[in-house]
Design a protein around this motif. Structure first.
Motif, PDB file in Angstrom:
ATOM      1  N   GLY A   1      -7.135 -10.471   9.835  1.00  0.00           N
ATOM      2  CA  GLY A   1      -7.536 -11.397   8.788  1.00  0.00           C
ATOM      3  C   GLY A   1      -6.367 -12.199   8.242  1.00  0.00           C
ATOM      4  N   MET A   2      -5.218 -11.563   8.086  1.00  0.00           N
ATOM      5  CA  MET A   2      -4.030 -12.269   7.595  1.00  0.00           C
ATOM      6  C   MET A   2      -3.514 -13.279   8.613  1.00  0.00           C
ATOM      7  SD  MET A   2      -2.299  -8.892   5.899  1.00  0.00           S
ATOM      8  CE  MET A   2      -0.668  -9.591   5.686  1.00  0.00           C
TER       9      MET A   2
ATOM     10  N   ALA B   1       4.472   3.577  14.645  1.00  0.00           N
ATOM     11  CA  ALA B   1       3.251   3.204  13.929  1.00  0.00           C
ATOM     12  C   ALA B   1       3.460   3.253  12.428  1.00  0.00           C
ATOM     13  CB  ALA B   1       2.114   4.141  14.332  1.00  0.00           C
ATOM     14  N   THR B   2       4.138   4.286  11.949  1.00  0.00           N
ATOM     15  CA  THR B   2       4.389   4.405  10.514  1.00  0.00           C
ATOM     16  C   THR B   2       5.219   3.233  10.002  1.00  0.00           C
ATOM     17  OG1 THR B   2       4.269   6.825  10.632  1.00  0.00           O
ATOM     18  CG2 THR B   2       5.398   5.874   8.729  1.00  0.00           C
ATOM     19  N   ALA B   3       6.295   2.912  10.716  1.00  0.00           N
ATOM     20  CA  ALA B   3       7.165   1.817  10.293  1.00  0.00           C
ATOM     21  C   ALA B   3       6.431   0.477  10.322  1.00  0.00           C
ATOM     22  CB  ALA B   3       8.404   1.767  11.179  1.00  0.00           C
ATOM     23  N   LEU B   4       5.664   0.218  11.378  1.00  0.00           N
ATOM     24  CA  LEU B   4       4.964  -1.055  11.511  1.00  0.00           C
ATOM     25  C   LEU B   4       3.858  -1.196  10.462  1.00  0.00           C
ATOM     26  CD1 LEU B   4       4.733  -1.186  15.393  1.00  0.00           C
ATOM     27  CD2 LEU B   4       5.965  -2.822  13.965  1.00  0.00           C
ATOM     28  N   SER B   5       3.094  -0.128  10.253  1.00  0.00           N
ATOM     29  CA  SER B   5       1.975  -0.208   9.312  1.00  0.00           C
ATOM     30  C   SER B   5       2.468  -0.391   7.879  1.00  0.00           C
ATOM     31  CB  SER B   5       1.111   1.052   9.419  1.00  0.00           C
ATOM     32  OG  SER B   5       0.507   1.148  10.692  1.00  0.00           O
ATOM     33  N   LEU B   6       3.422   0.437   7.463  1.00  0.00           N
ATOM     34  CA  LEU B   6       3.924   0.315   6.099  1.00  0.00           C
ATOM     35  C   LEU B   6       4.685  -1.002   5.902  1.00  0.00           C
ATOM     36  CD1 LEU B   6       5.121   3.969   5.359  1.00  0.00           C
ATOM     37  CD2 LEU B   6       2.982   2.855   4.693  1.00  0.00           C
ATOM     38  N   GLY B   7       5.487  -1.391   6.892  1.00  0.00           N
ATOM     39  CA  GLY B   7       6.220  -2.646   6.790  1.00  0.00           C
ATOM     40  C   GLY B   7       5.300  -3.847   6.745  1.00  0.00           C
ATOM     41  N   GLY B   8       4.269  -3.867   7.598  1.00  0.00           N
ATOM     42  CA  GLY B   8       3.331  -4.974   7.600  1.00  0.00           C
ATOM     43  C   GLY B   8       2.541  -5.072   6.315  1.00  0.00           C
ATOM     44  N   ALA B   9       2.092  -3.912   5.791  1.00  0.00           N
ATOM     45  CA  ALA B   9       1.337  -3.919   4.535  1.00  0.00           C
ATOM     46  C   ALA B   9       2.205  -4.411   3.382  1.00  0.00           C
ATOM     47  CB  ALA B   9       0.798  -2.524   4.247  1.00  0.00           C
ATOM     48  N   ALA B  10       3.455  -3.945   3.327  1.00  0.00           N
ATOM     49  CA  ALA B  10       4.348  -4.359   2.244  1.00  0.00           C
ATOM     50  C   ALA B  10       4.661  -5.848   2.321  1.00  0.00           C
ATOM     51  CB  ALA B  10       5.636  -3.542   2.297  1.00  0.00           C
ATOM     52  N   ALA B  11       4.956  -6.350   3.522  1.00  0.00           N
ATOM     53  CA  ALA B  11       5.272  -7.766   3.675  1.00  0.00           C
ATOM     54  C   ALA B  11       4.075  -8.638   3.325  1.00  0.00           C
ATOM     55  CB  ALA B  11       5.728  -8.039   5.106  1.00  0.00           C
ATOM     56  N   GLY B  12       2.893  -8.225   3.759  1.00  0.00           N
ATOM     57  CA  GLY B  12       1.712  -9.008   3.452  1.00  0.00           C
ATOM     58  C   GLY B  12       1.407  -9.057   1.969  1.00  0.00           C
ATOM     59  N   ALA B  13       1.555  -7.907   1.297  1.00  0.00           N
ATOM     60  CA  ALA B  13       1.237  -7.848  -0.136  1.00  0.00           C
ATOM     61  C   ALA B  13       2.258  -8.588  -0.981  1.00  0.00           C
ATOM     62  CB  ALA B  13       1.139  -6.390  -0.575  1.00  0.00           C
ATOM     63  N   LEU B  14       3.531  -8.508  -0.611  1.00  0.00           N
ATOM     64  CA  LEU B  14       4.585  -9.069  -1.455  1.00  0.00           C
ATOM     65  C   LEU B  14       4.882 -10.540  -1.165  1.00  0.00           C
ATOM     66  CD1 LEU B  14       7.065  -6.037  -1.399  1.00  0.00           C
ATOM     67  CD2 LEU B  14       5.425  -6.658  -3.187  1.00  0.00           C
ATOM     68  N   VAL B  15       4.839 -10.916   0.109  1.00  0.00           N
ATOM     69  CA  VAL B  15       5.229 -12.284   0.480  1.00  0.00           C
ATOM     70  C   VAL B  15       4.098 -13.037   1.162  1.00  0.00           C
ATOM     71  CG1 VAL B  15       7.008 -13.665   1.638  1.00  0.00           C
ATOM     72  CG2 VAL B  15       7.572 -11.384   0.800  1.00  0.00           C
TER      73      VAL B  15
ATOM     74  N   GLY C   1       0.622  -9.455   9.845  1.00  0.00           N
ATOM     75  CA  GLY C   1      -0.605  -9.116  10.549  1.00  0.00           C
ATOM     76  C   GLY C   1      -0.347  -8.569  11.942  1.00  0.00           C
ATOM     77  N   VAL C   2       0.584  -9.168  12.642  1.00  0.00           N
ATOM     78  CA  VAL C   2       0.939  -8.663  13.974  1.00  0.00           C
ATOM     79  C   VAL C   2       1.493  -7.240  13.872  1.00  0.00           C
ATOM     80  CG1 VAL C   2       2.496  -8.985  15.926  1.00  0.00           C
ATOM     81  CG2 VAL C   2       1.314 -10.953  14.939  1.00  0.00           C
ATOM     82  N   ALA C   3       2.315  -6.986  12.860  1.00  0.00           N
ATOM     83  CA  ALA C   3       2.869  -5.650  12.671  1.00  0.00           C
ATOM     84  C   ALA C   3       1.766  -4.629  12.404  1.00  0.00           C
ATOM     85  CB  ALA C   3       3.882  -5.657  11.520  1.00  0.00           C
ATOM     86  N   LEU C   4       0.780  -5.006  11.604  1.00  0.00           N
ATOM     87  CA  LEU C   4      -0.326  -4.096  11.309  1.00  0.00           C
ATOM     88  C   LEU C   4      -1.147  -3.802  12.560  1.00  0.00           C
ATOM     89  CD1 LEU C   4      -1.385  -5.633   7.908  1.00  0.00           C
ATOM     90  CD2 LEU C   4      -0.577  -3.288   8.238  1.00  0.00           C
ATOM     91  N   LEU C   5      -1.419  -4.809  13.353  1.00  0.00           N
ATOM     92  CA  LEU C   5      -2.149  -4.593  14.604  1.00  0.00           C
ATOM     93  C   LEU C   5      -1.359  -3.687  15.550  1.00  0.00           C
ATOM     94  CD1 LEU C   5      -3.482  -8.196  15.234  1.00  0.00           C
ATOM     95  CD2 LEU C   5      -4.904  -6.157  14.985  1.00  0.00           C
ATOM     96  N   ALA C   6      -0.065  -3.944  15.677  1.00  0.00           N
ATOM     97  CA  ALA C   6       0.763  -3.120  16.553  1.00  0.00           C
ATOM     98  C   ALA C   6       0.848  -1.679  16.039  1.00  0.00           C
ATOM     99  CB  ALA C   6       2.159  -3.716  16.661  1.00  0.00           C
ATOM    100  N   GLY C   7       0.952  -1.516  14.720  1.00  0.00           N
ATOM    101  CA  GLY C   7       1.014  -0.174  14.156  1.00  0.00           C
ATOM    102  C   GLY C   7      -0.261   0.602  14.405  1.00  0.00           C
ATOM    103  N   SER C   8      -1.410  -0.051  14.256  1.00  0.00           N
ATOM    104  CA  SER C   8      -2.677   0.623  14.523  1.00  0.00           C
ATOM    105  C   SER C   8      -2.792   1.033  15.990  1.00  0.00           C
ATOM    106  CB  SER C   8      -3.838  -0.300  14.143  1.00  0.00           C
ATOM    107  OG  SER C   8      -5.083   0.309  14.422  1.00  0.00           O
TER     108      SER C   8
END
Length: 340
Positions: free
Chosen positions: A218-219, A271-285, A297-304
């Protein structure tokens, strides 16, 4: 014919292959004085009979079944986001999620059929309804959800039969959580140690992972001004995925080792690094920058995806090593004997 003999000092003439010790063993004898029982033969390392695995090895293709697990979660969660976006007046986000859901469920079914080998095997699963079978329930879920996801996407893209498309969108959104979650009991309802013993937390891992993947798409696809639900879903999904995975590993004891070592461990850490990093980047910036939102968004998809393939690999590793089958069984027997 055995040539070994049992003496006070242990077993003499033991042949290493035909008469291998099957499990951790120790021989004790009663000592005199204050020493009590003391070991004469040191505790042996586990070896299975003829060095062969105890469980049948997992025959599934990592690409097919790992992809099937990932795409199923993405599809179900995308329909939930699509339904919410449809009802709150976010047409761009709704369309992106509808198209994603259709593409993901199509890819998921294709991967499953490819691994089964013949398409009719999937159709054969629809001949009966067996509520106690995760595979039977999952087959019917896909057969119910797929047409609704297809109708929702087709009506939105073509602009025709909008009432039908809206009803299909809501219906797919209602069934979506079950589609995202059912693959967890599907893998846990096996004898594979790293899967079976994770049955309590695995559904939460899968639902969180699916939500994070859908939020990432979605992002990527929706304008920043319409992607607020996706950003919130990214935070909730990634947090649930990582927290449930950590809880599962802490509870499983030695059976968590396949999730911490080897390829499975590397994938789960990524997966942990990508999911948390993607969520933080999306929410903050991500709410200010479309480019950052896309990268997140790409990081979240890759983490999943890494989470699903890590779980698959951990299952393969635990089924290959007899230690993960026998040692926990013996520990349970010892606990039961001590409680009697």
């Amino acid at each position: 014919m055995s040539t070994s003999e049992v003496t006070k000092e242990g077993v003499r003439g033991q042949r290493p292959d035909r008469e291998a010790v099957t499990g951790s063993a120790a021989t004790h004898r009663r000592g005199r004085g204050r020493g009590g029982d003391r070991p004469v033969v040191p505790r042996a390392e586990f070896r299975s009979y003829y060095g062969r695995p105890i469980l049948n090895q997992i025959p599934w293709s990592a690409r097919d079944i790992g992809g099937y697990l990932f795409l199923g979660g993405l599809a179900g969660a995308s329909s939930v986001l699509a339904g919410g976006a449809e009802l709150t007046g976010r047409p761009a986000l709704a369309r992106a999620m509808k198209v994603t859901a259709l593409g993901a469920v199509s890819g998921s079914v294709a991967a499953l059929i490819h691994d089964l080998g013949r398409p009719e095997r999937f159709l054969n699963m629809l001949r009966v309804v067996k509520p106690t079978s995760p595979m039977s329930v999952g087959s019917w879920l896909l057969a119910t959800y797929g047409p609704m996801a297809g109708a929702a996407a087709a009506c939105d893209v073509t602009g025709r039969l909008r009432p039908v498309g809206r009803a299909a969108t809501v219906g797919a959104g209602v069934v979506g959580p079950a589609v995202a979650a059912y693959t967890a009991p599907l893998v846990c309802d096996t004898a594979v140690p790293a899967w079976h013993d994770g049955y309590r937390e695995m559904p939460f891992v899968f639902v969180g992972s699916g939500a994070a993947a859908a939020a990432g798409m979605g992002m990527i696809a929706a304008p920043v001004r319409q992607a607020a639900p996706a950003r919130r879903a990214a935070v909730l999904g990634a947090g649930l995925e990582v927290a449930a995975a950590e809880r599962m590993r802490a509870r499983m004891g030695m059976l968590a080792e396949p999730y911490e070592r080897g390829r499975g461990g590397r994938l789960l850490r990524a997966a942990t690094a990508l999911s948390l990093g993607g969520a933080a980047a999306g929410a903050l910036v991500g709410q200010r920058s479309r480019a950052v939102a896309a990268v997140a968004g790409v990081a979240l998809l890759a983490g999943s995806a890494c989470t699903r393939f890590a779980i698959f690999q951990a299952g393969v590793d635990s089924a290959r090593d007899p230690t993960y089958t026998v040692v926990p069984q013996r520990q349970r027997l010892e606990v039961g004997a001590a409680e009697q």
